[in-house]
Design a protein around this motif. Sequence first.
Motif, PDB file in Angstrom:
ATOM      1  N   GLU A 295     -12.876 -72.794  15.009  1.00 20.03           N
ATOM      2  CA  GLU A 295     -12.243 -71.478  15.004  1.00 20.03           C
ATOM      3  C   GLU A 295     -10.720 -71.598  15.071  1.00 20.03           C
ATOM      4  OE1 GLU A 295     -13.475 -68.589  14.413  1.00 20.03           O
ATOM      5  OE2 GLU A 295     -15.611 -69.075  14.444  1.00 20.03           O
ATOM      6  N   ALA A 296     -10.229 -72.578  15.809  1.00 21.50           N
ATOM      7  CA  ALA A 296      -8.782 -72.802  15.862  1.00 21.50           C
ATOM      8  C   ALA A 296      -8.254 -73.189  14.493  1.00 21.50           C
ATOM      9  CB  ALA A 296      -8.460 -73.892  16.888  1.00 21.50           C
ATOM     10  N   SER A 297      -8.995 -74.055  13.799  1.00 21.47           N
ATOM     11  CA  SER A 297      -8.584 -74.455  12.459  1.00 21.47           C
ATOM     12  C   SER A 297      -8.604 -73.260  11.508  1.00 21.47           C
ATOM     13  CB  SER A 297      -9.518 -75.562  11.950  1.00 21.47           C
ATOM     14  OG  SER A 297      -9.205 -75.928  10.632  1.00 21.47           O
ATOM     15  N   ALA A 298      -9.679 -72.452  11.592  1.00 15.71           N
ATOM     16  CA  ALA A 298      -9.794 -71.297  10.704  1.00 15.71           C
ATOM     17  C   ALA A 298      -8.681 -70.282  10.948  1.00 15.71           C
ATOM     18  CB  ALA A 298     -11.154 -70.632  10.893  1.00 15.71           C
TER      19      ALA A 298
ATOM     20  N   GLY B 260      -5.724 -71.103  12.042  1.00 15.59           N
ATOM     21  CA  GLY B 260      -4.421 -71.746  11.911  1.00 15.59           C
ATOM     22  C   GLY B 260      -3.648 -71.726  13.212  1.00 15.59           C
ATOM     23  N   CYS B 261      -4.379 -71.852  14.321  1.00 14.67           N
ATOM     24  CA  CYS B 261      -3.775 -71.740  15.651  1.00 14.67           C
ATOM     25  C   CYS B 261      -4.162 -72.965  16.473  1.00 14.67           C
ATOM     26  CB  CYS B 261      -4.263 -70.466  16.333  1.00 14.67           C
ATOM     27  SG  CYS B 261      -3.548 -70.168  17.961  1.00 14.67           S
ATOM     28  N   PRO B 262      -3.204 -73.734  16.991  1.00 14.04           N
ATOM     29  CA  PRO B 262      -3.538 -74.968  17.697  1.00 14.04           C
ATOM     30  C   PRO B 262      -3.965 -74.794  19.144  1.00 14.04           C
ATOM     31  CG  PRO B 262      -1.163 -74.719  17.607  1.00 14.04           C
ATOM     32  CD  PRO B 262      -1.735 -73.579  16.814  1.00 14.04           C
ATOM     33  N   ASP B 263      -3.768 -73.592  19.706  1.00 11.72           N
ATOM     34  CA  ASP B 263      -4.070 -73.380  21.126  1.00 11.72           C
ATOM     35  C   ASP B 263      -4.988 -72.168  21.273  1.00 11.72           C
ATOM     36  OD1 ASP B 263      -2.232 -75.443  22.300  1.00 11.72           O
ATOM     37  OD2 ASP B 263      -0.748 -74.207  21.254  1.00 11.72           O
ATOM     38  N   VAL B 264      -6.294 -72.452  21.455  1.00 13.48           N
ATOM     39  CA  VAL B 264      -7.313 -71.406  21.414  1.00 13.48           C
ATOM     40  C   VAL B 264      -8.330 -71.620  22.527  1.00 13.48           C
ATOM     41  CG1 VAL B 264      -9.280 -70.526  20.060  1.00 13.48           C
ATOM     42  CG2 VAL B 264      -7.107 -71.003  18.929  1.00 13.48           C
ATOM     43  N   VAL B 265      -8.785 -70.523  23.118  1.00 13.05           N
ATOM     44  CA  VAL B 265      -9.985 -70.571  23.954  1.00 13.05           C
ATOM     45  C   VAL B 265     -11.077 -69.813  23.208  1.00 13.05           C
ATOM     46  CG1 VAL B 265      -8.782 -70.825  26.139  1.00 13.05           C
ATOM     47  CG2 VAL B 265      -9.306 -68.533  25.301  1.00 13.05           C
TER      48      VAL B 265
ATOM     49  N   GLY C 204      -4.289 -78.561  19.036  1.00 14.11           N
ATOM     50  CA  GLY C 204      -5.182 -78.938  17.959  1.00 14.11           C
ATOM     51  C   GLY C 204      -6.310 -79.872  18.336  1.00 14.11           C
ATOM     52  N   ARG C 205      -6.439 -80.209  19.634  1.00 13.71           N
ATOM     53  CA  ARG C 205      -7.458 -81.143  20.078  1.00 13.71           C
ATOM     54  C   ARG C 205      -8.368 -80.500  21.117  1.00 13.71           C
ATOM     55  NH1 ARG C 205      -8.064 -86.355  17.666  1.00 13.71           N
ATOM     56  NH2 ARG C 205      -6.104 -86.800  16.597  1.00 13.71           N
TER      57      ARG C 205
ATOM     58  N   SER D  61     -19.763 -72.079  13.087  1.00 14.87           N
ATOM     59  CA  SER D  61     -18.591 -72.640  13.760  1.00 14.87           C
ATOM     60  C   SER D  61     -18.855 -74.026  14.341  1.00 14.87           C
ATOM     61  CB  SER D  61     -18.089 -71.684  14.849  1.00 14.87           C
ATOM     62  OG  SER D  61     -19.103 -71.409  15.787  1.00 14.87           O
ATOM     63  N   SER D  62     -20.026 -74.246  14.941  1.00 16.99           N
ATOM     64  CA  SER D  62     -20.303 -75.567  15.525  1.00 16.99           C
ATOM     65  C   SER D  62     -20.455 -76.638  14.458  1.00 16.99           C
ATOM     66  CB  SER D  62     -21.564 -75.512  16.394  1.00 16.99           C
ATOM     67  OG  SER D  62     -21.352 -74.740  17.551  1.00 16.99           O
TER      68      SER D  62
END
Length: 350
Positions: free
Chosen positions: A134-137, A139-144, A160-161, A329-330
């Motif tokens: 979901e972070a990749s989709a 375009g955001c490197p910091d996601v919960v 991104g990790r 997503s998984s």
Amino acid sequence: MSSTALPPAVGAGVAGVLGIDIGGTKVALRIEPAAPAPAPAPVEATLRWQPAAPAARDVEDLAEHVAALLVRWAGPVEAVGVAMPGTVDAAGLVTTWPGRPSWTGLRFADTLRGLVPGATIAHADDGDVAALAEASAAGCPDVVYIGVGTGVGGGIVLAGRPCPGPGRGSAEVGHMVIAMDGPPCGCGRRGCVQAIASGPATLRRAARHRAATAVTAATAVTAVTAVTAADVERGGEGGVRGVDFVELRAGWVDGADWAVRAVRESAAAVAVAVVSLTELLHPALAVVGGGFADGLPGFTDAVAEHARGLARPGHPPAPVRAAVLGGLSSLAGATLLARQALRPAHVPAG
């Protein structure tokens, strides 16, 4: 055991990565090109577990499906990324998995290495890799990420990790305690997010609320307080008929008080988790997904509304958005995990 129809062989000479999304009832598999360049389309398959099969049989079925998919790809597979809902310790052993209890004690890491000999292997919690995707989709490197389904899962992506990272456990968002005197959770504690916001918890609460609106005020207290969670799950004992998802969704869409109360209570619990994670991590985005949440129109909007109401001056919660990948997503996260394992080989240093 069943599998989806597979396309003709593709990928001859093209290096690929294999993503595996392991679930309690089925497994999704996909091989994609390892490098982001014009290349063959992915090949996919689905394995449905046999009910209550021993772990050895599950592993055999999984190996057969992976082997068949490798033939269809017809190129080398350099890395395998696996999304796994069970708990795997640092030694690579499955310590617990309620969905497939026979896997407890399985040498999971060794099993993965045997699927594609010579490939780089990476595995992580399914919530963690869903967050990665979901972070990749976005375009955001910091996601919960919080996934609301049969349980409540989640994951954290920082820079991104996945955080805390493969081999160091997972972000157990569903087992954050948000109500010390809350309902019991399957983990043995009380008041976990999962105990309040999961699909089954919401349905149990909806049944109690509906029972209360179907009788007079004098009898409502007796009818509601006499019912246990087990009564509702059994579908009608104790004077209360259970609520299924179709009924809940219809009631929620129609604005029925009992359904709105049940769903909004779950949304509020998820919002508490979002706000708490914001205070700790300051993510740029909070994503709400999972099959249960995705099936209720406006659920994410309700979470966002509750989260805004919990903000303290000068500290707004992270923006809340619905997951864009849905049930994929998984699996998408598993292939991303495989690509990240290859970065030293595919991305020049510096």
